[in-house]
Design a protein around this motif. Structure first.
Motif, mmCIF file in Angstrom:
data_model
loop_
_atom_site.group_PDB
_atom_site.id
_atom_site.type_symbol
_atom_site.label_atom_id
_atom_site.label_comp_id
_atom_site.label_asym_id
_atom_site.label_seq_id
_atom_site.Cartn_x
_atom_site.Cartn_y
_atom_site.Cartn_z
ATOM 1 N N ILE A 75 0.839 -1.206 0.000
ATOM 2 C CA ILE A 75 0.000 0.000 0.000
ATOM 3 C C ILE A 75 0.868 1.248 0.000
ATOM 4 O O ILE A 75 0.602 2.213 -0.728
ATOM 5 N N ASP A 76 1.931 1.237 0.812
ATOM 6 C CA ASP A 76 2.845 2.381 0.847
ATOM 7 C C ASP A 76 3.497 2.595 -0.511
ATOM 8 O O ASP A 76 3.717 3.734 -0.942
ATOM 9 N N GLU A 77 3.793 1.490 -1.193
ATOM 10 C CA GLU A 77 4.395 1.598 -2.526
ATOM 11 C C GLU A 77 3.401 2.203 -3.516
ATOM 12 O O GLU A 77 3.769 3.038 -4.348
ATOM 13 N N MET A 78 2.129 1.799 -3.412
ATOM 14 C CA MET A 78 1.094 2.369 -4.274
ATOM 15 C C MET A 78 0.936 3.864 -4.012
ATOM 16 O O MET A 78 0.824 4.659 -4.951
ATOM 17 N N GLU A 83 1.734 9.591 -5.646
ATOM 18 C CA GLU A 83 2.330 10.894 -5.375
ATOM 19 C C GLU A 83 3.317 11.287 -6.468
ATOM 20 O O GLU A 83 3.399 12.451 -6.870
ATOM 21 N N GLU A 84 4.082 10.316 -6.962
ATOM 22 C CA GLU A 84 5.012 10.576 -8.059
ATOM 23 C C GLU A 84 4.258 11.002 -9.320
ATOM 24 O O GLU A 84 4.670 11.914 -10.034
ATOM 25 N N THR A 207 15.059 -3.348 -6.507
ATOM 26 C CA THR A 207 16.031 -2.720 -7.403
ATOM 27 C C THR A 207 15.405 -1.828 -8.456
ATOM 28 O O THR A 207 16.120 -1.168 -9.189
ATOM 29 N N SER A 208 14.073 -1.786 -8.555
ATOM 30 C CA SER A 208 13.458 -1.022 -9.631
ATOM 31 C C SER A 208 12.440 -0.046 -9.090
ATOM 32 O O SER A 208 11.670 -0.365 -8.191
ATOM 33 N N GLY A 209 12.430 1.170 -9.663
ATOM 34 C CA GLY A 209 11.436 2.160 -9.280
ATOM 35 C C GLY A 209 10.284 2.149 -10.249
ATOM 36 O O GLY A 209 9.966 1.127 -10.857
ATOM 37 N N PHE A 210 9.637 3.323 -10.403
ATOM 38 C CA PHE A 210 8.471 3.402 -11.263
ATOM 39 C C PHE A 210 8.783 3.975 -12.629
ATOM 40 O O PHE A 210 7.913 4.083 -13.482
#
Length: 213
Positions: A75-78, A83-84, A207-210
């Protein structure tokens, strides 16, 4: 393209302009949709966070607690991704205001160093030996965000050390970030500034962002 010519080139230019208008509308629509979806996602994500917090406070066995912790992490990742997306949409507006001020690069980066170092076991060094007094005009928040993006990318891939180097030349000031990681393959270079592009196709969370940084 100029369409004043009565010859065939004028007709060709009209077709080109029509195509360019369609592409422009598609891009604008895509941005509007992304922004709208991001806004709409905030409410259900908030509800999920609230319910996950209630679950976390309940009496759970070790296995259940592990599942709840994983849910909270997702959920925090979502939320971070939403926000991004919103920030990305905001900064793409033509009238986005950038509030600049005088920033002393050495002291500015040194003030960020403790947090960077807390977030990684790697050694993070700042090399300002050649330009200890360098000052630039910049938006401190945007500069911090850019440096955070670069540093955290280095944290994912570096083996032992990250070095932030401040270099001043007669016509510009440079911040260079070095790490001893694997680097980016040459085939991925043209796409580094494409939104949502990730050279790591596995999309491993560690290792991967959005692809928005």
């Amino acid at each position: 393209a100029d369409t004043s010519s009565s010859k065939s080139v004028g007709t060709l230019n009209k077709s080109f302009n029509h195509m360019a208008d369609k592409v422009s509308r598609l891009i604008t629509t895509n941005r509007m949709l992304t922004n709208a979806v991001a806004h709409e996602l905030r409410t259900p994500i908030f509800r999920l966070q609230w319910q996950a917090d209630l679950l976390a406070d309940a009496s759970l066995n070790q296995q259940q607690q592990k599942y709840v912790d994983s849910i909270v992490e997702d959920i925090d990742e979502m939320e971070s991704m939403v926000e991004e997306l919103l920030y990305y949409a905001k900064m793409e507006r033509p009238n986005a205001e950038i509030q600049t001020s005088s920033v002393a690069l050495s002291s500015f980066t040194q003030s960020l160093l403790p947090k960077w170092q807390r977030d990684t076991q790697l050694s993070v060094l700042i090399d300002d030996s050649s330009s200890p007094m360098t000052t630039i005009e910049a938006d401190p928040q945007l500069l911090k965000r850019a440096l955070d993006n670069l540093l955290r990318n280095a944290m994912r891939y570096a083996q032992n050390q990250i070095v932030l180097e401040i270099v001043e030349t007669p016509d510009k000031s440079c911040i260079r970030i070095h790490d001893d990681g694997c680097g980016v393959e040459e085939k991925d270079w043209p796409h580094l500034f494409d939104a949502f592009y990730s050279a790591d196709k596995s999309r491993n969370k560690s290792t991967s962002g959005f692809g928005l940084g």
